[in-house]
Scaffold this active site. Structure first.
Site, PDB file in Angstrom:
ATOM      1  N   GLU A   1     -31.366   3.514  46.821  1.00 58.91           N
ATOM      2  CA  GLU A   1     -32.040   2.334  46.256  1.00 58.91           C
ATOM      3  C   GLU A   1     -31.211   1.593  45.208  1.00 58.91           C
ATOM      4  OE1 GLU A   1     -36.155   2.920  45.258  1.00 58.91           O
ATOM      5  OE2 GLU A   1     -36.663   3.422  47.322  1.00 58.91           O
TER       6      GLU A   1
ATOM      7  N   GLU B   1     -37.243   7.520  53.291  1.00 63.27           N
ATOM      8  CA  GLU B   1     -38.458   7.699  52.494  1.00 63.27           C
ATOM      9  C   GLU B   1     -39.575   6.842  53.065  1.00 63.27           C
ATOM     10  OE1 GLU B   1     -38.249   7.290  48.178  1.00 63.27           O
ATOM     11  OE2 GLU B   1     -36.205   8.074  48.181  1.00 63.27           O
TER      12      GLU B   1
HETATM   13  C1  BGP Z   1     -38.429   5.575  45.669  1.00 68.17           C
HETATM   14  C2  BGP Z   1     -37.426   6.511  45.035  1.00 68.17           C
HETATM   15  C3  BGP Z   1     -37.895   7.912  44.892  1.00 68.17           C
HETATM   16  C4  BGP Z   1     -39.389   8.090  44.705  1.00 68.17           C
HETATM   17  C5  BGP Z   1     -40.252   7.106  45.448  1.00 68.17           C
HETATM   18  C6  BGP Z   1     -41.683   7.025  44.989  1.00 68.17           C
HETATM   19  O1  BGP Z   1     -38.253   4.295  45.173  1.00 68.17           O
HETATM   20  O2  BGP Z   1     -36.223   6.540  45.765  1.00 68.17           O
HETATM   21  O3  BGP Z   1     -37.096   8.556  43.949  1.00 68.17           O
HETATM   22  O4  BGP Z   1     -39.788   8.482  43.499  1.00 68.17           O
HETATM   23  O5  BGP Z   1     -39.755   5.799  45.396  1.00 68.17           O
HETATM   24  O6  BGP Z   1     -41.784   6.215  43.859  1.00 68.17           O
HETATM   25  P1  BGP Z   1     -42.536   6.649  42.540  1.00 68.17           P
HETATM   26  O7  BGP Z   1     -41.962   7.973  42.165  1.00 68.17           O
HETATM   27  O8  BGP Z   1     -42.222   5.602  41.542  1.00 68.17           O
HETATM   28  O9  BGP Z   1     -43.963   6.720  42.886  1.00 68.17           O
END
Ligand code: BGP
Length: 470
Positions: free
Chosen positions: A165, A366
């Site tokens: 990201e 993801e």
């Molecule tokens: C993505 C990231 C992750 C993860 C996920 C969920 O943007 O790559 O590291 O955490 O989002 O987001 P959050 O943890 O803010 O709910």
């Protein structure tokens, strides 16, 4: 398009799940690990830090055994740069290498393909103190670090991801705890250095590892216009250029997206380029595009004197940019308990857009839903909402594959409960429950959720359980 029958998933489809080092490992200062930016953060109020996380560092074998029981064919995790190089460069920490060797071997014992992210939000603190990605010399540091990873793990790791990201670090670095720039010009200078470093490392990977594949891992979202007004459509294209294409055009085609470039020029925040930079960008080629998908975005036109709207608690909403676009809610979409819009059809749309635009295989690194999972009286987690979320998203992915999109694998977030980027342990994503609270660590026991068994069945049968809605 409606089909009578959807294409089957290929036999070697990489059904997996995802985590990142600082969100799952804990052991923040053990076995020679150096500090990272995430270790130095002050967490938001009532939110835990990353010091213990899910204690995966100490419970790795037990966790991998559960991943194997779930039937995972792949596991996407990140390597903590500061575990390998405590100072970001220089002396290697052998114990860090040993840990990831043990993890990789353990995965392969169960025929689980390791998919390795080289950098996931946790820059070594010594590099961050010097300004992080603002120094051009960090390109060499990242290359040296990559070389160490390829030398030590390249005999067994066949799928590599460069930077997780990168676009979110640029657009929401303050929320992710990754921000080290003083102004926007610096932010885009850092971005330029990341693009160069990524290109160099993709080239290095192909030089050093003949049978490995490598790609980027941005967060990608389809952007919808709020209405059928042409001005809204233009705003949607603006935002898509700034949040998606800037990163992928540079990575895949080795060029700066022209709309994004015009925006940077207008705002006087263009990165300084050196002679030969575009050549470096072009020389690094990804084998696939990995991406994270959580939701779509909807925008309307914005006039130059509109006020800036910014929701500092939600990284998915971003800053509206007067005269460029304004992020608005999409009333057609339901929301998660954490207020993120849910859009499975958007997943199919973006899979098609990406494939049409770049003609590279896609790998989902993801996708998932954060919930307040709690144990019921029988000590179980009935996360039907998560099952429904996955059912719908996987079905839309299958439709995209029937549309002709090549998808290598699906690695939802997250394999096991871990700490959210800025919303603590209460926001859980895992197939496996970790018995701890925000601050009270309890016994940290692992308990498979209902979704664990649902995903297990899906992987075993290589098809979505239940009725497929075409
Ligand atoms: C993505 C990231 C992750 C993860 C996920 C969920 O943007 O790559 O590291 O955490 O989002 O987001 P959050 O943890 O803010 O709910």
């Amino acid at each position: 398009m409606y089909y009578k029958k959807l294409k089957d998933f290929p036999k070697d489809f990489l059904w997996g799940a995802s985590t990142s080092a600082y969100q799952v490992e804990g052991a923040w200062n053990e076995d020679g690990k150096g500090l990272s930016t995430q270790d130095m953060l002050t967490p938001p109020e009532n939110t835990t830090d990353f010091k213990v996380a899910s204690d995966h560092y100490h419970r790795m074998k037990e966790d991998v055994q559960l991943f194997a029981e779930m039937g995972l064919k792949a596991y996407r995790f990140s390597i903590a740069w500061s575990r390998i190089l405590p100072e970001g460069r220089g002396k290697i920490n052998q114990k860090g290498i040993d840990f990831y060797n043990r993890l990789i071997d353990e995965l392969l014992k169960y025929n689980i393909q390791p998919i390795v992210t080289m950098f996931h939000f946790d820059l070594p603190w010594s590099l961050a103190k010097e300004g992080g990605w603002i120094n051009r010399s960090i390109i060499e540091d990242f290359k040296d670090y990559a070389k160490i990873l390829f030398e030590n793990f390249g005999d067994r790791v066949k799928y590599w991801l460069t930077i997780n990201e990168q676009n979110m670090m640029v657009l929401a670095g303050n929320l992710l705890g990754t921000k080290t720039s003083k102004n926007l010009q610096e932010t885009y200078q850092q971005n330029h250095h990341m693009l160069l470093a990524q290109a160099e490392v993709m080239r290095l990977c192909h030089e050093m590892l003949l049978d490995a594949q490598i790609g980027p891992a941005p967060n990608i979202s389809p952007v919808y216009p709020a209405t059928n007004k042409p001005e809204d459509m233009l705003a949607a294209e603006n935002w898509a250029a700034l949040r998606n294409w800037l990163y992928l055009d540079a990575c895949v085609k080795g060029i700066y997206n022209s709309t994004a470039w015009a925006f940077l020029e207008e705002k006087k925040i263009l990165p300084n380029m050196e002679k030969g930079d575009l050549h470096i960008l072009k020389a690094g080629k990804p084998d696939f595009i990995a991406f994270n998908y959580y939701n779509s975005t909807t925008v309307s036109a914005s006039l130059p004197d509109d006020s800036v709207k910014y929701d500092k608690y939600d990284k998915k909403k971003m800053i509206s940019e007067p005269g460029v676009y304004e992020v608005v809610e999409n009333s057609n979409l339901p929301k998660t308990p954490f207020n993120w819009e849910i859009d499975p059809v958007g997943f199919r749309i973006i899979l098609r857009q990406l494939y049409d635009r770049y003609h590279l295989p896609l790998l989902i690194t993801e996708n998932g839903i954060g919930l307040y999972d709690e144990l019921d009286e029988d000590g179980k987690i009935n996360d039907d909402i998560r099952i429904d979320f996955y059912q719908q998203h996987i079905m839309e992915m299958q439709k995209a594959m029937t549309d002709g999109v090549e998808v290598l694998g699906y690695n939802p977030w997250s394999a096991i409960d871990l700490i959210s980027t800025h919303e603590g342990f209460r926001k859980r994503y895992g197939f496996i429950y970790v018995n701890r609270k925000e601050f009270d660590l309890l016994d940290m026991n692992r308990i498979p959720k209902k979704s664990f068994y649902w995903y297990q069945k899906l992987i075993r049968e290589n098809k979505v359980p239940g009725k497929i809605v075409v």
